[in-house]
Design a protein around this motif. Sequence first.
Motif, short mmCIF file in Angstrom:
data_model
loop_
_atom_site.label_atom_id
_atom_site.label_comp_id
_atom_site.label_asym_id
_atom_site.label_seq_id
_atom_site.Cartn_x
_atom_site.Cartn_y
_atom_site.Cartn_z
N PHE A 77 0.84 -1.20 0.00
CA PHE A 77 0.00 0.00 0.00
C PHE A 77 0.87 1.25 0.00
O PHE A 77 0.63 2.19 -0.76
CB PHE A 77 -0.94 0.03 1.22
N PHE A 78 1.88 1.26 0.86
CA PHE A 78 2.79 2.40 0.97
C PHE A 78 3.41 2.72 -0.39
O PHE A 78 3.38 3.86 -0.85
CB PHE A 78 3.88 2.11 2.00
N LEU A 79 3.97 1.71 -1.05
CA LEU A 79 4.63 1.92 -2.34
C LEU A 79 3.65 2.38 -3.41
O LEU A 79 3.95 3.27 -4.21
CB LEU A 79 5.36 0.65 -2.77
N PHE B 184 -6.83 -0.78 7.14
CA PHE B 184 -5.90 -0.65 8.26
C PHE B 184 -6.47 0.08 9.47
O PHE B 184 -5.78 0.25 10.47
CB PHE B 184 -4.62 0.07 7.81
N GLY B 185 -7.72 0.58 9.39
CA GLY B 185 -8.29 1.33 10.50
C GLY B 185 -7.80 2.77 10.50
O GLY B 185 -6.98 3.17 9.67
N THR B 186 -8.29 3.54 11.45
CA THR B 186 -7.98 4.98 11.45
C THR B 186 -6.50 5.26 11.74
O THR B 186 -5.86 5.98 10.98
CB THR B 186 -8.88 5.71 12.47
N LEU B 187 -5.97 4.71 12.80
CA LEU B 187 -4.57 5.04 13.15
C LEU B 187 -3.57 4.48 12.14
O LEU B 187 -2.69 5.21 11.67
CB LEU B 187 -4.24 4.52 14.56
N GLY B 188 -3.71 3.22 11.79
CA GLY B 188 -2.80 2.63 10.80
C GLY B 188 -2.95 3.27 9.44
O GLY B 188 -1.95 3.54 8.75
N VAL C 144 -9.61 8.70 5.73
CA VAL C 144 -9.32 7.44 6.42
C VAL C 144 -10.44 7.11 7.40
O VAL C 144 -10.91 5.97 7.48
CB VAL C 144 -7.95 7.52 7.15
N TYR C 145 -10.89 8.10 8.13
CA TYR C 145 -11.98 7.91 9.09
C TYR C 145 -13.25 7.48 8.36
O TYR C 145 -14.00 6.64 8.85
CB TYR C 145 -12.19 9.19 9.88
N GLY D 91 -17.12 3.38 7.40
CA GLY D 91 -17.87 2.54 6.45
C GLY D 91 -17.69 1.06 6.74
O GLY D 91 -18.65 0.28 6.69
N ARG D 92 -16.46 0.68 7.06
CA ARG D 92 -16.19 -0.72 7.40
C ARG D 92 -16.97 -1.12 8.65
O ARG D 92 -17.61 -2.16 8.69
CB ARG D 92 -14.70 -0.94 7.62
N ARG D 93 -16.94 -0.25 9.65
CA ARG D 93 -17.65 -0.56 10.90
C ARG D 93 -19.16 -0.60 10.68
O ARG D 93 -19.85 -1.45 11.24
CB ARG D 93 -17.30 0.47 11.97
#
Length: 185
Positions: A4-6, A32-36, A134-135, A140-142
């Motif tokens: 993902f980073f790359l 990855f969730g909010t923090l990740g 990200v949030y 949406g996932r939750r």
Amino acid sequence: PVKFFLLNVAVASFGVIPGAASASCVTAGIVFGTLGGMALCVTSASVGAVVSFTLSRYVARPWVEKAFVRDGGRLKALDDAVSKDGSQIVILVRLSPFSPFTVASYMLGLTSVPFVSFCTATAVGLLPSSFVYVYMGDTGRRASGSDGATLMEIVFYVLGLLVTLFVSYRIAVIAQEAMRSKVGT
């Protein structure tokens, strides 16, 4: 996370599709969730911005100056503003939803903003919008129920998202007004 980073570094460096950076932040929130997701989005987008900035400054700047920079023009106005308030201009550009991310990185590479100021201000300016996207992905996932969240948790996340969207909108409006006053239209 490494893939993902790359991928996001490549999107932030060379992406010309509107909304690609936003979509990658939403995806990071889902996966990855909010923090990740925040950590991955802000660092990878910052690295991508540095790639664009560096290419622009050291490869394109001499050619652009010869071909396009005359006594006036938008690039000159931007460079004049950046020479006075470099970090502040970079933060405002990053906060503005009307500044295409990759194009802004290349344009700022053509100005006199110091490298370290660009890097720091880019990372700071990315925080609000990255958080929103990200949030949004995490919410949406939750809300999809795949996380086993209760109705109360879902309501909490959705209300938090609405407040975040409102605050982000206000920040964008203020940033746009401040940018207009410093650089012009």
